[in-house]
Design a protein around this motif. Structure first.
Motif, PDB file in Angstrom:
ATOM      1  N   LEU A 216      53.954  78.395  56.093  1.00 44.04           N
ATOM      2  CA  LEU A 216      55.296  78.957  56.245  1.00 44.04           C
ATOM      3  C   LEU A 216      55.479  79.662  57.584  1.00 44.04           C
ATOM      4  N   PHE A 217      54.391  80.262  58.119  1.00 44.58           N
ATOM      5  CA  PHE A 217      54.487  80.992  59.380  1.00 44.58           C
ATOM      6  C   PHE A 217      53.498  80.432  60.395  1.00 44.58           C
ATOM      7  N   ALA A 218      53.502  79.124  60.473  1.00 46.29           N
ATOM      8  CA  ALA A 218      52.588  78.448  61.398  1.00 46.29           C
ATOM      9  C   ALA A 218      52.875  78.818  62.843  1.00 46.29           C
ATOM     10  N   ALA A 222      48.193  83.455  65.977  1.00 45.66           N
ATOM     11  CA  ALA A 222      47.019  83.160  65.148  1.00 45.66           C
ATOM     12  C   ALA A 222      46.410  84.441  64.589  1.00 45.66           C
ATOM     13  N   GLY A 223      46.188  84.452  63.291  1.00 46.57           N
ATOM     14  CA  GLY A 223      45.628  85.621  62.619  1.00 46.57           C
ATOM     15  C   GLY A 223      46.671  86.556  62.039  1.00 46.57           C
ATOM     16  N   ASN A 224      47.951  86.357  62.398  1.00 45.20           N
ATOM     17  CA  ASN A 224      49.027  87.234  61.921  1.00 45.20           C
ATOM     18  C   ASN A 224      49.896  86.579  60.849  1.00 45.20           C
ATOM     19  N   GLU A 225      49.478  85.415  60.368  1.00 44.84           N
ATOM     20  CA  GLU A 225      50.316  84.693  59.404  1.00 44.84           C
ATOM     21  C   GLU A 225      50.519  85.482  58.114  1.00 44.84           C
ATOM     22  N   LEU A 230      53.957  88.909  54.475  1.00 49.53           N
ATOM     23  CA  LEU A 230      54.218  90.156  53.753  1.00 49.53           C
ATOM     24  C   LEU A 230      55.501  90.826  54.239  1.00 49.53           C
ATOM     25  N   MET A 231      55.709  90.811  55.532  1.00 43.92           N
ATOM     26  CA  MET A 231      56.921  91.417  56.094  1.00 43.92           C
ATOM     27  C   MET A 231      58.170  90.665  55.619  1.00 43.92           C
TER      28      MET A 231
END
Length: 541
Positions: A216-218, A222-225, A230-231
């Motif tokens: 969904l948040f590709a 990187a690493g913050n997906e 959550l946000m």
């Protein structure tokens, strides 16, 4: 359409005829191009062509008794195209039969005709779309969404749109998941404040929770997906628990659970900060729920016919709108405008033929300084009520007040082109009169006189046009000779009209011209007959 206009999903795919973000912007463009509705929604999208009407099919292949009922219902809608009951029964009669190619064509034709008569019926559009979806007619479905979606702010219809988007996209891929996400957000931006939108919020949040963050948040760093996911979920929850909906308490419980699962200590602070807004939404929900009770939100829009049911529905809608305009949620700026505009839009789905509702909606925008939006709604109103001269007059006056004289003139000219369609000679004459007065105010005597010459040659020319032209000359030029010349010119055609003669007499008496007034009475009494003669005699004596 709500105001201010919500933006369509930002991401437009580079390819794929069925992509939902592309469909969403096509929806906006198509509506804007045909009804001037929410032009900002269509700023960078492609116009979609309308449905092509199919050749008329003869009803056949039905049992004799069914055919008889169909023929009777067809006769009813032919006699009265706004016979809502007959239309609904007619669709049901055909739809309930075992489907075949021929019957499908007949049903397609009936649906096409019905949405022409009832363009704001979300239930009809939804039935039509679902019928075409079952047949796999993707192009027709896409075209129908583009024609109806922004016009019909109805949750059931828009959830069908989301269903269609899901059908076209694979949510296990970043592209597909993003398209579905955009479809949800597009829908919630337009209908998220509806009292029945709770299940849609729950569905959207569930979609966010169940879809992989990496899918969904590709596009995230990187690493913050997971953080981005959550946000996004928190943002959706926070919006949903401040809106009075039937599912408010369920949303609040889910939100508390969501925050506590992440961090119980932080959850207390976050939930506490939102508690007052949630409490206010709960309080207002109980009040607004009562206002929605009794409203027939899926009723077909028919012209006012003085029935008690119509009066009751108009009264209920008026009370709901008044309540929302009082701003019980203490909203500010765009949030308040969007919420109130949605209620007006939903009201007009049912009261589409009520000029007073249109006018109230327009004035609400204009009084708050949103003149551009008011002008757009005036255009929608004139298109929706093409034979309502009052709303056209109001639209012309509004445009003139904004300095748009040419736009105002186009409104009057459009009315004149309709001819007898707008009504009898009296109504047509009133259009000429209003237009003459308008031109006198905005462009002066030459333009008004030129229009008077046109009016004299029209088939709808009445004695009122002559008396108006004469009195306009007196009010602005005070030239008695010119006024008398116009009145005398009218006498050649309207000497037998008592009202015209008495209007001329009234002017002469206002100038203390007793002799000419007496002469006019005597001239008129030689030709007037019947009731007109009695009226003239009474005034003379």
């Amino acid at each position: 359409s709500p105001a201010p206009q919500a933006q369509v999903p930002a991401a437009v795919p580079s390819g794929g005829a069925g992509a939902p973000a592309e469909l969403a912007v096509e929806v906006a463009r198509a509506v804007a191009s045909t009804s001037n509705d929410t032009p900002s929604d269509a700023a960078a999208v492609e116009k979609h062509s309308p449905l092509q009407k199919q050749p008329r099919k003869r009803f056949s292949k039905f049992p004799a008794t069914v055919q008889e009922r169909i023929d009777t219902l067809k006769a009813r809608v032919k006699s009265d195209k706004h016979d809502a009951e007959a239309w609904e029964l007619l669709i049901w009669e055909v739809k309930s039969r075992q489907q075949s190619t021929e019957i499908s064509e007949i049903l397609h034709e009936l649906y096409s005709e019905m949405v022409e008569v009832f363009p704001t019926s979300a239930a009809t559009w939804r039935g039509f779309i679902e019928f075409e979806m079952k047949l796999g007619n993707t192009a027709d479905v896409k075209s129908m969404f583009s024609k109806c979606l922004l016009k019909c702010k109805n949750l059931d219809l828009w959830r069908t749109y989301i269903k269609y988007v899901k059908r076209l996209n694979d949510v296990s891929t970043p592209e597909g998941a993003n398209e579905v996400k955009q479809a949800y957000e597009f829908t919630l931006d337009h209908l998220g404040t509806d009292i029945s939108s709770g299940p849609l919020w729950l569905e959207y949040i569930q979609f966010l929770q169940q879809t992989s963050a990496h899918v969904l948040f590709a596009q995230a760093v990187a690493g913050n997906e997971e953080s981005a996911k959550l946000m996004s979920i928190r943002r959706a929850f926070k919006r949903s628990v401040t809106i009075p909906t039937h599912s408010l308490e369920a949303l609040w419980r889910d939100y508390e659970k969501f925050e506590n699962n992440i961090n119980k200590q932080l959850a207390k602070q976050i939930i506490s900060d939102l508690q007052s807004q949630y409490a206010l939404a709960r309080t207002i929900y109980r009040e607004v729920k009562k206002k929605w009770e009794g409203l027939k939100t899926t009723a077909l829009a028919v012209p006012p016919r003085g029935s008690s049911v119509q009066y009751e529905q108009q009264s209920l809608w008026t009370k709901l709108i008044s309540f929302e305009r009082s701003n019980p949620l203490k909203l500010e700026g765009d949030a308040l405008v969007s919420r109130v505009a949605l209620v007006y839009d939903q009201c007009l789905l049912c009261l589409h033929h009520y000029p007073e509702i249109w006018y109230e909606y327009i004035v609400w925008h204009a009084d708050s300084g949103r003149t551009d939006r008011a002008s757009e709604i005036f255009q929608e109103a004139c298109k929706s009520l093409p034979l309502c001269v009052i709303i056209h007059f109001a639209a012309a006056d509004f445009e003139a007040a904004q300095g748009n004289t040419d736009a105002a003139k186009k409104i009057y000219e459009a009315l004149l082109e309709k001819g007898s369609d707008v009504g009898d000679a009296g109504i047509q004459g009133q259009i000429w009169i209003q237009y003459m007065r308008f031109l006198r105010r905005t462009e002066g005597a030459p333009a008004s006189r030129k229009l008077f010459l046109r009016a004299r040659k029209s088939e709808s020319c009445s004695h009122h046009i002559y008396s108006t032209a004469a009195l306009l000359e007196w009010q602005n030029g005070k030239d008695v000779k010119v006024v008398k010349n116009i009145f005398e010119l009218g006498l050649k055609s309207f000497m037998k009209e008592a009202d015209y003669v008495l209007e001329y007499v009234k002017f002469l008496l206002s100038q203390a011209d007793i002799a000419n007034a007496r002469t006019l009475f005597e001239r008129a009494l030689t030709v007037v007959q019947g009731g007109n003669a009695k009226v003239v005699w009474n005034e003379y004596l």
